[in-house]
Write a protein that holds these residues in place. Structure first.
Motif, PDB file in Angstrom:
ATOM      1  N   LEU A  86       0.825  -1.213   0.000  1.00 35.13           N
ATOM      2  CA  LEU A  86       0.000   0.000   0.000  1.00 35.13           C
ATOM      3  C   LEU A  86       0.858   1.260   0.000  1.00 35.13           C
ATOM      4  O   LEU A  86       0.509   2.276  -0.597  1.00 35.13           O
ATOM      5  CB  LEU A  86      -0.911  -0.001   1.239  1.00 35.13           C
ATOM      6  N   ALA A  87       2.018   1.193   0.673  1.00 32.73           N
ATOM      7  CA  ALA A  87       2.801   2.392   0.966  1.00 32.73           C
ATOM      8  C   ALA A  87       3.131   3.260  -0.254  1.00 32.73           C
ATOM      9  O   ALA A  87       3.107   4.480  -0.153  1.00 32.73           O
ATOM     10  CB  ALA A  87       4.078   2.004   1.708  1.00 32.73           C
ATOM     11  N   PRO A  88       3.432   2.682  -1.441  1.00 30.93           N
ATOM     12  CA  PRO A  88       3.766   3.568  -2.556  1.00 30.93           C
ATOM     13  C   PRO A  88       2.578   4.403  -3.048  1.00 30.93           C
ATOM     14  O   PRO A  88       2.772   5.372  -3.778  1.00 30.93           O
ATOM     15  CB  PRO A  88       4.213   2.598  -3.664  1.00 30.93           C
ATOM     16  N   LEU A  89       1.370   4.046  -2.637  1.00 36.76           N
ATOM     17  CA  LEU A  89       0.157   4.769  -3.031  1.00 36.76           C
ATOM     18  C   LEU A  89       0.108   5.010  -4.542  1.00 36.76           C
ATOM     19  O   LEU A  89      -0.167   6.109  -5.008  1.00 36.76           O
ATOM     20  CB  LEU A  89       0.032   6.084  -2.253  1.00 36.76           C
ATOM     21  N   ALA A 210       5.680   6.277  -9.725  1.00 39.31           N
ATOM     22  CA  ALA A 210       5.910   7.726  -9.659  1.00 39.31           C
ATOM     23  C   ALA A 210       7.258   8.034  -9.028  1.00 39.31           C
ATOM     24  O   ALA A 210       7.763   9.143  -9.152  1.00 39.31           O
ATOM     25  CB  ALA A 210       4.783   8.388  -8.872  1.00 39.31           C
ATOM     26  N   ALA A 211       7.866   7.055  -8.384  1.00 35.32           N
ATOM     27  CA  ALA A 211       9.169   7.269  -7.735  1.00 35.32           C
ATOM     28  C   ALA A 211      10.338   7.007  -8.677  1.00 35.32           C
ATOM     29  O   ALA A 211      11.493   7.109  -8.266  1.00 35.32           O
ATOM     30  CB  ALA A 211       9.281   6.361  -6.504  1.00 35.32           C
ATOM     31  N   ARG A 212      10.066   6.670  -9.952  1.00 32.49           N
ATOM     32  CA  ARG A 212      11.157   6.286 -10.857  1.00 32.49           C
ATOM     33  C   ARG A 212      11.591   7.387 -11.826  1.00 32.49           C
ATOM     34  O   ARG A 212      12.423   7.141 -12.711  1.00 32.49           O
ATOM     35  CB  ARG A 212      10.758   5.036 -11.645  1.00 32.49           C
ATOM     36  N   ALA A 213      11.012   8.582 -11.702  1.00 31.13           N
ATOM     37  CA  ALA A 213      11.434   9.668 -12.603  1.00 31.13           C
ATOM     38  C   ALA A 213      12.856  10.102 -12.252  1.00 31.13           C
ATOM     39  O   ALA A 213      13.242  10.095 -11.077  1.00 31.13           O
ATOM     40  CB  ALA A 213      10.477  10.850 -12.475  1.00 31.13           C
ATOM     41  N   ARG A 214      13.621  10.490 -13.268  1.00 28.74           N
ATOM     42  CA  ARG A 214      14.984  10.964 -12.982  1.00 28.74           C
ATOM     43  C   ARG A 214      15.319  12.142 -13.898  1.00 28.74           C
ATOM     44  O   ARG A 214      14.687  12.305 -14.955  1.00 28.74           O
ATOM     45  CB  ARG A 214      15.975   9.817 -13.114  1.00 28.74           C
ATOM     46  N   VAL A 268       9.823   3.655 -20.177  1.00 23.68           N
ATOM     47  CA  VAL A 268       8.695   4.324 -19.507  1.00 23.68           C
ATOM     48  C   VAL A 268       8.903   4.187 -17.999  1.00 23.68           C
ATOM     49  O   VAL A 268       9.032   3.084 -17.482  1.00 23.68           O
ATOM     50  CB  VAL A 268       7.337   3.697 -19.916  1.00 23.68           C
ATOM     51  N   ARG A 269       8.969   5.336 -17.304  1.00 24.72           N
ATOM     52  CA  ARG A 269       9.226   5.307 -15.854  1.00 24.72           C
ATOM     53  C   ARG A 269       7.940   5.245 -15.039  1.00 24.72           C
ATOM     54  O   ARG A 269       7.856   4.525 -14.055  1.00 24.72           O
ATOM     55  CB  ARG A 269       9.964   6.571 -15.408  1.00 24.72           C
ATOM     56  N   ALA A 270       6.978   6.066 -15.421  1.00 25.42           N
ATOM     57  CA  ALA A 270       5.761   6.199 -14.603  1.00 25.42           C
ATOM     58  C   ALA A 270       4.581   6.529 -15.493  1.00 25.42           C
ATOM     59  O   ALA A 270       4.721   7.223 -16.499  1.00 25.42           O
ATOM     60  CB  ALA A 270       5.946   7.313 -13.567  1.00 25.42           C
ATOM     61  N   LEU A 271       3.413   6.016 -15.109  1.00 27.60           N
ATOM     62  CA  LEU A 271       2.153   6.344 -15.782  1.00 27.60           C
ATOM     63  C   LEU A 271       1.133   6.682 -14.711  1.00 27.60           C
ATOM     64  O   LEU A 271       1.014   5.961 -13.715  1.00 27.60           O
ATOM     65  CB  LEU A 271       1.640   5.142 -16.586  1.00 27.60           C
ATOM     66  N   ARG A 272       0.393   7.752 -14.916  1.00 30.34           N
ATOM     67  CA  ARG A 272      -0.707   8.090 -13.996  1.00 30.34           C
ATOM     68  C   ARG A 272      -1.828   8.709 -14.809  1.00 30.34           C
ATOM     69  O   ARG A 272      -1.580   9.638 -15.592  1.00 30.34           O
ATOM     70  CB  ARG A 272      -0.249   9.128 -12.952  1.00 30.34           C
ATOM     71  N   ASP A 273      -3.044   8.228 -14.595  1.00 36.12           N
ATOM     72  CA  ASP A 273      -4.150   8.918 -15.274  1.00 36.12           C
ATOM     73  C   ASP A 273      -4.507  10.167 -14.469  1.00 36.12           C
ATOM     74  O   ASP A 273      -4.499  10.169 -13.234  1.00 36.12           O
ATOM     75  CB  ASP A 273      -5.352   7.996 -15.510  1.00 36.12           C
ATOM     76  N   ALA A 274      -4.805  11.220 -15.206  1.00 34.09           N
ATOM     77  CA  ALA A 274      -4.944  12.547 -14.582  1.00 34.09           C
ATOM     78  C   ALA A 274      -6.396  12.807 -14.204  1.00 34.09           C
ATOM     79  O   ALA A 274      -7.074  13.603 -14.825  1.00 34.09           O
ATOM     80  CB  ALA A 274      -4.435  13.612 -15.547  1.00 34.09           C
ATOM     81  N   THR A 275      -6.874  12.120 -13.134  1.00 33.86           N
ATOM     82  CA  THR A 275      -8.273  12.275 -12.730  1.00 33.86           C
ATOM     83  C   THR A 275      -8.383  13.436 -11.730  1.00 33.86           C
ATOM     84  O   THR A 275      -7.957  14.540 -12.041  1.00 33.86           O
ATOM     85  CB  THR A 275      -8.815  10.940 -12.179  1.00 33.86           C
ATOM     86  N   ALA A 289       7.496  11.971  -5.091  1.00 43.27           N
ATOM     87  CA  ALA A 289       7.867  10.562  -4.949  1.00 43.27           C
ATOM     88  C   ALA A 289       9.282  10.299  -5.473  1.00 43.27           C
ATOM     89  O   ALA A 289      10.004   9.460  -4.933  1.00 43.27           O
ATOM     90  CB  ALA A 289       6.857   9.677  -5.689  1.00 43.27           C
ATOM     91  N   SER A 290       9.686  11.010  -6.524  1.00 40.89           N
ATOM     92  CA  SER A 290      11.008  10.778  -7.114  1.00 40.89           C
ATOM     93  C   SER A 290      12.074  11.721  -6.563  1.00 40.89           C
ATOM     94  O   SER A 290      13.254  11.565  -6.891  1.00 40.89           O
ATOM     95  CB  SER A 290      10.939  10.948  -8.641  1.00 40.89           C
ATOM     96  N   GLY A 291      11.653  12.729  -5.792  1.00 36.44           N
ATOM     97  CA  GLY A 291      12.618  13.714  -5.300  1.00 36.44           C
ATOM     98  C   GLY A 291      13.257  14.503  -6.428  1.00 36.44           C
ATOM     99  O   GLY A 291      14.468  14.743  -6.431  1.00 36.44           O
TER     100      GLY A 291
END
Lengths: 390, 390
Positions: A86-89, A210-214, A268-275, A289-291
């Protein structure tokens, strides 16, 4: 959502969307660069704090997808349920299930009105859960549906919603295999609420987070933004505005597959639908998440003129307006153009565009380069300008 | 739920719990045996009909778990979503997922009050979904939780519910791995609704279904019935009755495993937890799905005296009162005693008892042999004497 954020009523937190220069209380004569640094330091201090819900009662802002939602989720639910899945949300949880790599997700739908241009609560609920699975890189397979009905709700409307769910499930190639129906007394709901959950299969060796962007990555949106939210606002009829805007609700696993299959592994690092909370919220989630710092270009944002017009009339930034058929992809910068072409090759991605880049500093922030050449911080929403958008 | 049932307002359908002798309009002088046959013929005719929702609007009865719920589910949801995994309408769907045999289920919880002796909506929601997985013969693994909160709901109550869910999840050995929170305006919900979904693993080669009962089987309940429903009724305080009754909410996968492991393969035919509509509804589901007659013995039913007392005062038959920690097992008749002993060996099964048998005729009916030596038909409920029990 993010791992650290400030309390939703934290007075030390920067207000959403306020320009640098207006935000810090500068000592007279402080150089511009120092004043910027003061703002960044305040933000950094606020973000290190443990999330605390300071309100005694739930407000609509707790459902906005913005600051208050994140604080509530972290301070109440994550605190109580704490576990590594759950923690990575993320939009869904990735689970090993008897040797299979699966994804599992849920969403409650309380959209008002139930029927709107381009869709209804039924296809919204199916597509929403399909999309959360797609954002995990999973092939959506099976859905559940829990209904909470208000006494007096027209059976004909329920049939219409069920038909819409069935059509959306067929279009997405998923089956609704289990469900539940409860009825509450008149005045204890608003017609019909639907909670869908879904399971999918991770068939590709992807790891999306979302934590994998660099630094050096590119930020892409899959099409014009804000159409679902704008359609709902107009459908409520509160504003006396008419415009030809329909919800963008759509299942995204097909276009996601096109993207994942076209780019090299790890591209591809991260995908999120923009709701809820729109693209602005997703960019903040990635930055925290990625700092990293996400720098978006206002002029690159695809927004249809009708949506821009409605948002201007209502004083709402399209960056915060919900989509239900668009997503943000963070990809390796060297594959940015290839990614955009892959998206544009799909019927749902004709308007795909690179909207920004990832850099290292200042970490955890989203900056927008405006059309007028300025730069402003794009923060999470504090209140909820559009309750019950989904 | 069952594959065929009559319309919920069907005037031709027999009323619930009415004795043979009073049900048929007998011609003067008709022999008793012929009058019984007339009733059975009417029931058979009604059950052959296609389910039709005749009401134009949703009523509380559509949430009762009884006739109206079954008709709504079949005529609206099953009709729209029709697929082979949903059609059996078991407590959960059994799915092959990437080589793994899994079960998937969901339940919406709208119980009122939210907090009651023995539990609250939080542990009820976790145990309810754990139990639906257990009834499929699965080991519950992961849960999702979707919250619909009413503006103004106390955050302290939400914390209490989350803590209760966390404790129930830990006790059941499951993890809550994904969730969603929506907020609706004041007056559009009743504090807090929770919809849980769950996935589990089928680690045993069992095939359980309400359609697998056959003549000669024994019908068992795992403990005293009606305690959850009676506790909720008293907690509402509408009746000015006080009695030391607490909800039986509990996770049942452990006691189910004890039963499945003790009996030879195939010895257990069907498992159903006796929630909305109580044991009477489960017996009807088994009778219709298997095309058999279930004969229950009133004197064999385990009911605590406090529950009997409350039900008598309120004019409600404990057979229809919800449990949230008891289940009905249909087992091979030759293993009935062994099954009861296996259940009694578990802390949740101390009150387990054989309550009836399965025979072939009349198919689709549940008969109760009363303590006074009579026999009456135990039908599904038409209305809902206890709305929002779970």
């Amino acid at each position: 959502m993010t791992a650290e954020t400030e309390g939703s009523l934290d007075e030390d937190a920067p207000p959403a969307g306020v320009a640098f220069e207006e935000d810090a209380p500068p000592a007279p004569g402080t150089p511009l660069r120092d004043r910027e640094q003061q703002v960044l330091d305040r933000i950094a201090r606020a973000r290190r704090r443990r999330p605390v819900v300071r309100e005694e009662r739930i407000t609509l802002a707790h459902g906005s997808g913005g600051k208050a939602t994140q604080t509530l989720v972290q301070a109440v639910f994550l605190e109580a349920f704490r576990n590594p899945r759950l923690a990575p949300l993320e939009d869904g949880a990735t689970l090993a299930l008897g040797g299979a790599r699966t994804a599992f997700t849920t969403d409650a739908f309380v959209v008002s009105p139930l029927f709107f241009p381009g869709g209804d609560i039924g296809d919204l609920a199916v597509n929403g859960t399909v999309n959360d699975l797609a954002m995990c890189g999973a092939r959506p397979a099976y859905l559940s549906a829990g209904f909470i009905l208000e006494e007096g709700f027209p059976v004909a409307d329920l049939r219409r919603i069920a038909a819409s769910m069935a059509a959306a499930a067929a279009a997405a190639g998923v089956e609704i295999v289990t469900g539940d129906t409860k009825v509450v007394q008149r005045g204890k709901a608003d017609g019909c609420y639907v909670t869908t959950a879904g399971v999918g299969l991770l068939e590709r060796p992807v790891e999306l987070s979302a934590a994998r962007a660099r630094p050096g990555d590119a930020v892409i949106v899959s099409g014009p933004i804000g159409e679902h939210g704008a359609a709902i606002m107009l459908a409520r009829g509160d504003f006396g505005i008419e415009a030809p805007i329909v919800s963008d609700t759509a299942p995204l696993h097909g276009i996601v597959a096109a993207l994942l299959d076209d780019l090299p592994p790890g591209g591809v690092r991260a995908l999120r639908d923009a709701t809820r909370g729109g693209v602005a919220t997703i960019l903040n989630e990635v930055a925290v998440a990625s700092g990293v710092c996400v720098v978006a270009e206002e002029e690159a944002l695809p927004v249809r003129p009708e949506v821009t017009g409605v948002c201007e009339l209502l004083g709402i930034d399209p960056l915060y307006v919900a989509c239900e058929g668009r997503f943000v992809a963070v990809v390796d910068g060297q594959h940015a153009q290839r990614a955009v072409e892959a998206l544009r090759g799909h019927p749902l991605g004709a308007g795909a565009a690179v909207i920004g880049t990832v850099r290292d500093d200042p970490p955890g922030l989203v900056l927008l380069r405006t059309a007028f050449g300025g730069t402003r911080i794009v923060d999470l929403l504090v209140g909820d300008p559009l309750p019950r958008i989904c």
